[in-house]
Design a protein around this motif. Structure first.
Motif, PDB file in Angstrom:
ATOM      1  N   ALA A  63       0.891  -1.180  -0.013  1.00  0.00           N
ATOM      2  CA  ALA A  63      -0.023   0.053  -0.148  1.00  0.00           C
ATOM      3  C   ALA A  63       0.845   1.275   0.097  1.00  0.00           C
ATOM      4  CB  ALA A  63      -0.767  -0.073   1.297  1.00  0.00           C
ATOM      5  N   GLU A  64       0.342   2.263  -0.413  1.00  0.00           N
ATOM      6  CA  GLU A  64       1.263   3.441  -0.495  1.00  0.00           C
ATOM      7  C   GLU A  64       1.832   3.840   0.952  1.00  0.00           C
ATOM      8  OE1 GLU A  64       1.073   8.415  -1.349  1.00  0.00           O
ATOM      9  OE2 GLU A  64      -0.918   7.275  -1.503  1.00  0.00           O
ATOM     10  N   GLY A  65       3.224   3.535   0.704  1.00  0.00           N
ATOM     11  CA  GLY A  65       4.247   3.966   1.935  1.00  0.00           C
ATOM     12  C   GLY A  65       4.220   2.783   2.936  1.00  0.00           C
ATOM     13  N   LYS A  66       3.712   1.703   2.580  1.00  0.00           N
ATOM     14  CA  LYS A  66       3.713   0.616   3.371  1.00  0.00           C
ATOM     15  C   LYS A  66       4.309  -0.693   2.721  1.00  0.00           C
ATOM     16  CE  LYS A  66       0.740  -2.396   6.204  1.00  0.00           C
ATOM     17  NZ  LYS A  66      -0.600  -2.923   6.620  1.00  0.00           N
ATOM     18  N   TYR A  67       5.283  -1.196   3.552  1.00  0.00           N
ATOM     19  CA  TYR A  67       6.391  -2.193   2.843  1.00  0.00           C
ATOM     20  C   TYR A  67       6.302  -3.412   3.758  1.00  0.00           C
ATOM     21  CZ  TYR A  67       7.679   2.467   1.129  1.00  0.00           C
ATOM     22  OH  TYR A  67       7.902   3.863   0.690  1.00  0.00           O
ATOM     23  N   ASP A  68       6.197  -4.513   2.951  1.00  0.00           N
ATOM     24  CA  ASP A  68       6.502  -5.709   3.591  1.00  0.00           C
ATOM     25  C   ASP A  68       7.763  -6.617   2.993  1.00  0.00           C
ATOM     26  OD1 ASP A  68       6.119  -8.205   4.643  1.00  0.00           O
ATOM     27  OD2 ASP A  68       4.339  -8.588   3.674  1.00  0.00           O
ATOM     28  N   PHE A  69       8.761  -6.606   3.763  1.00  0.00           N
ATOM     29  CA  PHE A  69      10.007  -7.378   3.190  1.00  0.00           C
ATOM     30  C   PHE A  69      10.168  -8.690   3.734  1.00  0.00           C
ATOM     31  CE2 PHE A  69      11.032  -2.669   3.020  1.00  0.00           C
ATOM     32  CZ  PHE A  69      11.700  -2.678   1.678  1.00  0.00           C
ATOM     33  N   SER A  70       8.962  -9.324   4.044  1.00  0.00           N
ATOM     34  CA  SER A  70       9.100 -10.576   4.863  1.00  0.00           C
ATOM     35  C   SER A  70       9.565 -11.741   3.755  1.00  0.00           C
ATOM     36  CB  SER A  70       7.881 -10.929   5.470  1.00  0.00           C
ATOM     37  OG  SER A  70       6.846 -10.923   4.450  1.00  0.00           O
ATOM     38  N   LEU A  71       9.208 -11.545   2.523  1.00  0.00           N
ATOM     39  CA  LEU A  71       9.630 -12.747   1.516  1.00  0.00           C
ATOM     40  C   LEU A  71      11.129 -12.579   1.255  1.00  0.00           C
ATOM     41  CD1 LEU A  71       8.598 -14.849  -0.230  1.00  0.00           C
ATOM     42  CD2 LEU A  71       8.201 -13.127  -2.020  1.00  0.00           C
ATOM     43  N   MET A  72      11.660 -11.330   1.245  1.00  0.00           N
ATOM     44  CA  MET A  72      12.990 -11.109   1.128  1.00  0.00           C
ATOM     45  C   MET A  72      13.852 -11.532   2.343  1.00  0.00           C
ATOM     46  SD  MET A  72      15.335  -7.707   0.370  1.00  0.00           S
ATOM     47  CE  MET A  72      14.869  -6.955   2.037  1.00  0.00           C
ATOM     48  N   ASP A  73      13.269 -11.540   3.537  1.00  0.00           N
ATOM     49  CA  ASP A  73      13.803 -12.023   4.703  1.00  0.00           C
ATOM     50  C   ASP A  73      13.876 -13.456   4.729  1.00  0.00           C
ATOM     51  OD1 ASP A  73      14.020  -9.468   5.529  1.00  0.00           O
ATOM     52  OD2 ASP A  73      12.353  -9.708   6.941  1.00  0.00           O
ATOM     53  N   LYS A  74      12.694 -14.199   4.018  1.00  0.00           N
ATOM     54  CA  LYS A  74      12.601 -15.687   4.047  1.00  0.00           C
ATOM     55  C   LYS A  74      13.691 -16.172   3.189  1.00  0.00           C
ATOM     56  CE  LYS A  74       9.474 -19.300   2.870  1.00  0.00           C
ATOM     57  NZ  LYS A  74       8.030 -19.584   2.390  1.00  0.00           N
ATOM     58  N   GLU A  75      13.919 -15.536   1.957  1.00  0.00           N
ATOM     59  CA  GLU A  75      14.818 -16.104   1.134  1.00  0.00           C
ATOM     60  C   GLU A  75      16.296 -15.824   1.308  1.00  0.00           C
ATOM     61  OE1 GLU A  75      14.327 -15.369  -3.025  1.00  0.00           O
ATOM     62  OE2 GLU A  75      12.105 -15.172  -2.781  1.00  0.00           O
ATOM     63  N   LEU A  76      16.660 -14.556   2.117  1.00  0.00           N
ATOM     64  CA  LEU A  76      18.007 -14.325   2.695  1.00  0.00           C
ATOM     65  C   LEU A  76      18.341 -15.396   3.605  1.00  0.00           C
ATOM     66  CD1 LEU A  76      18.024 -10.682   3.157  1.00  0.00           C
ATOM     67  CD2 LEU A  76      19.302 -11.795   1.742  1.00  0.00           C
ATOM     68  N   LYS A  77      17.407 -15.916   4.581  1.00  0.00           N
ATOM     69  CA  LYS A  77      17.497 -16.964   5.474  1.00  0.00           C
ATOM     70  C   LYS A  77      17.989 -18.148   4.730  1.00  0.00           C
ATOM     71  CE  LYS A  77      15.465 -19.381   9.545  1.00  0.00           C
ATOM     72  NZ  LYS A  77      16.140 -20.596   8.955  1.00  0.00           N
ATOM     73  N   TYR A  78      17.317 -18.423   3.651  1.00  0.00           N
ATOM     74  CA  TYR A  78      17.253 -19.651   3.001  1.00  0.00           C
ATOM     75  C   TYR A  78      18.788 -19.709   2.454  1.00  0.00           C
ATOM     76  CZ  TYR A  78      17.119 -23.748  -0.214  1.00  0.00           C
ATOM     77  OH  TYR A  78      17.378 -24.606  -1.037  1.00  0.00           O
ATOM     78  N   MET A  79      19.253 -18.554   2.081  1.00  0.00           N
ATOM     79  CA  MET A  79      20.433 -18.634   1.357  1.00  0.00           C
ATOM     80  C   MET A  79      21.621 -18.651   2.415  1.00  0.00           C
ATOM     81  SD  MET A  79      19.995 -18.752  -1.854  1.00  0.00           S
ATOM     82  CE  MET A  79      21.235 -17.770  -2.780  1.00  0.00           C
ATOM     83  N   SER A  80      21.444 -18.135   3.443  1.00  0.00           N
ATOM     84  CA  SER A  80      22.191 -18.075   4.645  1.00  0.00           C
ATOM     85  C   SER A  80      22.428 -19.403   5.122  1.00  0.00           C
ATOM     86  CB  SER A  80      21.962 -17.171   5.581  1.00  0.00           C
ATOM     87  OG  SER A  80      22.541 -17.273   6.851  1.00  0.00           O
ATOM     88  N   ASP A  81      21.341 -20.206   5.051  1.00  0.00           N
ATOM     89  CA  ASP A  81      21.350 -21.703   5.635  1.00  0.00           C
ATOM     90  C   ASP A  81      22.121 -22.636   4.608  1.00  0.00           C
ATOM     91  OD1 ASP A  81      19.776 -20.841   8.004  1.00  0.00           O
ATOM     92  OD2 ASP A  81      18.096 -21.679   7.102  1.00  0.00           O
TER      93      ASP A  81
END
Length: 614
Positions: free
Chosen positions: A69-87
Motif C-alpha cells: 500500500a502507499e508507503g507501506k512495505y513488507d520485506f518478509s519474503l526477502m527475509d525468508k529468502e535471505l535466511k534460506y541462502m544463509s542456511d
C-alpha cells in the motif's frame, strides 16, 4: 587500397589487444570470496543451488509485492529468502524489479494505455515514470529497502544489490517517439499532467535514482548496469575505483553484438579486469538462444556457445558468472531443452561451467591464480548480427598473451570439429614452419618458480602432423594421428622455471610438418594429476556392487573408471555419480578403486572402496 586497409585494420586490432593486456599489467589483488558461478531464474526449485560448483543464487522480488500500500512495505519474503541462502551457505544478489508496480500508482500517476515495453507486467499499461509522484514513490521505497537490508543479520551473504531504474518494466527507459505526445497519456482525477518525455528527462531520472541508491545504500555494495552514459561513469569513478560500485550486465554472450555492446565490455576492462571492482554477467539468452518468448539465432552449437560465453566473461574480468537454470539442468541432468534431447551436451556444459568456477575472480590475482591461458580466436564482425567489431576481435586471455607478430591463419576458422566437443567455435591455424609465441604474466610465472605445474595444449587432431612445444631448454614433439577430434596434450613440470627466451616468449609452438589448428594453451599450478572423487559409498546387493560418489570439481574430468588391481572393469561418463558393478564379490573389495580420467588421458590415484563399504 583495400589490401592496405585490411592490413592496417588487422595491425590496429592486434595492437589494441596488446594495449588492453598491458594496461592491466600486473595488478595483484586478493580475489573475492564471492567469485564463481551463480544460478539464476530457478523460481521455487532451489535444488539447483546444491550443485557443488554453484557459488550463489539470486533473490528477485517485484516492487508491487513489497510496497503493498502507499508507503507501506513488507520485506518478509526477502527475509525468508535471505535466511534460506544463509542456511545453504550461498552468496546471493538481491534485486527488486519493476515489472509489476504498486497498484496505487495507477491512481496518482499519468498512464499510457499500452505496454511500452515487453517487460511491463501490469495490465493497466505504462506509468509516466518521470512524473514527480512516481519519482517520490520510488525514492521513498529505496530508503525503506536500504534501511531494512542494513538491519538484516543475513547481510554478510549479500554480494551486492542490483540497481534497477524500474522505469519501463525493470530495464527499459526509452519511450518510443510515436508514444510521447501528452494527449496519449491518461491523467487521473486531481493529478497534474507531466512533461513530454525527452532524452534529457530520461538522463535526469537515471541520475536521480543512481544518486539515491548511493546515498541510501551506504555500506552495502551496489551493482550498476554497465549501459550508462560516459558522463555518468566519470561522475562515479571514485565509487568504481574503491569498489563501492560494481558493474553488471544482462547481455553476456560469446562475443559482443556490435560496437554499442563493446562499450559495456570496455567498462569491465577499465574497472574490473584490473581488480578495482567486481563484475557480474548474466547471459542475454540460454545456450539455444531462448529468452522469454524470443529466440535468437546461433551460428555455433550449444556446447560451443556455452563454453565460449564463459571464456568471454573471464577475458573481460567477470568474477560472478550467472547461468540460466535451464542450462544448468542440461549440465547436471542432461535435461531436455524446448523439446531438444540435450543428453549429448551434458558433459560439455558441465565442463564449461566447472572451468568458469575454476578461474572466475582470479584475473587480477596472478600470484594465487590456479592458472593462466589464452584461447585463440580472431574475428572482424559478430557472426550472428554481422555488425563490425572494433576492439574485442582477438584472443581471449587470462594472465597470458600471444606475442606479435601473429603468424597464424584465422580468417573463417570457425566451427572446427563437431559440437560433441566444446572448443572449436573459433581457432587459429599455425602453418608449417611458423610459430606461436606465448608470454605469461610475470607475477604468475615467478609464483610458479620451483613448484610443479602443467602445460596443457588443446589442438585439433585433423591430419597426421608434427608440432613442437618449447619452454626453457625443453623441446617436446607431438605427433598427431588424424582422429578428427580435439585432443589435449599435457606436459607436467616438476620444478617450474618459466624464463623468457630470446624472443621474449615463455612458451612457443612450432609446426614442423603440416598445418596445426590450436584452441588453447593453458599453464596450471600442480602436477596435473586429476582429483579423485569424494564422499564414496559402497553397498552389495546380491551379486551387484552399488557405488555412489561426489564428482571432482576438476573441469577436465572425462570419465570415471572402476578398477580391480589396476585392471579396468568399466567406464562411466564424467557426469555420472553412481554405478552398478557386476561380477565382483566381497573378497574383491580390497582391490577395487574408483579413479578419474581427464581429457588428456591422465588417471588419478584412485579411491579404495573398502574404506566405504556398508
Amino acid at each position: 587500397m583495400i589490401y592496405r586497409s585490411y592490413i592496417f585494420s588487422l595491425i590496429l586490432n592486434l595492437l589494441t589487444s596488446q594495449i588492453l593486456f598491458s594496461q592491466q599489467k600486473e595488478p595483484n589483488v586478493k580475489p573475492s570470496d564471492a567469485r564463481g558461478i551463480y544460478a539464476i531464474w530457478y523460481g521455487e526449485d532451489t535444488s539447483i543451488l546444491s550443485i557443488p560448483y554453484i557459488k550463489g543464487g539470486q533473490i528477485v522480488l517485484q516492487w508491487a509485492n513489497v510496497e503493498i500500500a502507499e508507503g507501506k512495505y513488507d520485506f518478509s519474503l526477502m527475509d525468508k529468502e535471505l535466511k534460506y541462502m544463509s542456511d545453504k551457505g550461498k552468496w546471493t544478489t538481491v534485486q527488486i524489479n519493476g515489472n509489476q508496480k504498486p497498484k496505487w500508482l495507477y491512481k496518482k500517476v499519468p498512464t499510457h494505455s499500452e505496454k511500452l515495453s515487453h517487460q511491463i507486467g501490469d495490465n493497466e499499461g505504462t506509468l509516466m515514470y518521470w512524473h514527480p509522484t512516481f519519482i517520490n514513490a520510488y525514492t521513498n521505497f529505496l530508503k525503506a529497502y536500504a534501511e531494512h537490508l542494513k538491519k538484516s543479520k543475513y547481510l554478510p551473504f549479500v554480494v551486492g544489490v542490483r540497481m534497477n531504474f524500474n522505469a519501463l518494466g525493470t530495464e527499459h527507459i526509452t519511450v518510443p517517439a510515436e508514444k510521447r505526445s501528452l494527449d496519449q497519456w491518461k491523467v487521473p482525477n486531481s493529478v497534474e499532467q507531466g512533461m513530454e518525455w525527452t532524452e534529457q528527462i530520461s538522463k535526469d531520472y537515471q541520475t536521480k535514482i543512481t544518486d539515491e541508491y548511493i546515498k541510501d545504500f551506504d555500506g552495502i555494495k551496489l551493482f550498476m548496469r554497465n549501459k550508462i552514459p560516459a558522463e555518468e561513469v566519470k561522475k562515479y569513478q571514485d565509487e568504481f575505483v574503491t569498489g563501492k560500485l560494481m558493474l553488471f550486465h544482462t547481455s553476456s554472450e560469446m562475443e559482443p553484438r556490435g560496437p554499442g555492446a563493446e562499450t559495456k565490455y570496455d567498462l569491465f576492462y577499465k574497472y574490473c579486469r584490473n581488480g578495482k571492482t567486481l563484475a557480474y554477467a548474466e547471459p542475454w539468452a540460454d545456450a539455444w538462444g531462448f529468452h522469454g518468448p524470443k529466440k535468437d539465432s546461433r551460428w555455433t552449437g550449444p556446447s560451443q556457445w556455452t563454453y565460449w560465453r564463459v571464456l568471454s566473461d573471464l577475458n573481460a574480468g567477470v568474477s560472478l558468472i550467472a547461468v540460466y537454470t535451464q542450462d544448468l539442468r542440461v549440465a547436471e541432468l542432461g535435461a531436455q531443452r524446448k523439446g531438444v534431447d540435450a543428453k549429448q551436451y551434458q558433459k560439455q556444459f558441465q565442463r564449461a561451467y566447472k572451468f568458469g568456477a575454476f578461474y572466475a575472480g582470479y584475473h587480477a590475482s596472478p600470484e594465487v591464480s590456479p592458472g593462466a591461458w589464452v584461447a585463440f580466436r580472431h574475428n572482424e564482425k559478430n557472426l550472428m548480427t554481422k555488425n563490425g567489431l572494433n576492439e574485442f576481435t582477438g584472443n581471449y586471455t587470462f594472465l597470458m598473451k600471444q606475442i606479435l607478430p601473429d603468424e597464424t591463419i584465422w580468417k573463417d576458422v570457425i566451427n572446427v570439429g563437431d559440437d560433441s566437443q566444446r572448443f572449436g567455435a573459433w581457432a587459429k591455424i599455425l602453418p608449417q614452419g611458423k610459430q606461436i609465441k606465448i608470454e605469461l604474466s610475470e607475477l604468475f610465472a615467478s609464483s610458479l618458480k620451483g613448484k610443479p605445474s602443467v602445460i596443457k595444449v588443446i589442438y585439433f587432431d585433423g591430419k597426421p602432423c608434427v608440432f613442437q612445444t618449447t619452454f626453457g631448454k625443453e623441446k617436446i614433439k607431438t605427433t598427431m594421428n588424424g582422429t578428427g577430434k580435439w585432443k589435449t596434450l599435457e606436459i607436467p613440470i616438476d620444478k617450474s622455471n618459466f624464463l623468457k627466451m630470446e624472443d621474449g616468449a615463455h612458451i612457443s609452438f612450432s609446426s614442423i610438418t603440416g598445418d596445426i589448428t590450436f584452441h588453447m594453451v593453458n599453464v596450471e599450478r600442480g602436477n596435473g594429476i586429476p582429483s579423485d572423487v569424494k564422499n564414496v559409498s559402497a553397498k552389495f546387493q546380491g551379486d551387484k556392487l552399488n557405488l555412489k560418489w561426489q564428482n571432482s570439481l576438476d573441469y577436465d574430468i572425462d570419465k570415471i573408471g572402476i578398477y580391480k588391481n589396476n585392471k579396468q572393469l568399466q567406464l562411466e561418463p564424467s557426469c555420472e555419480n553412481e554405478a552398478i558393478v557386476k561380477g565382483v564379490s566381497k573378497k574383491d573389495v580390497a582391490e577395487i578403486k574408483i579413479k578419474t580420467i581427464d581429457e588428456a588421458g591422465r588417471i588419478s590415484t584412485g579411491v579404495l572402496i573398502s574404506n566405504f563399504l556398508k
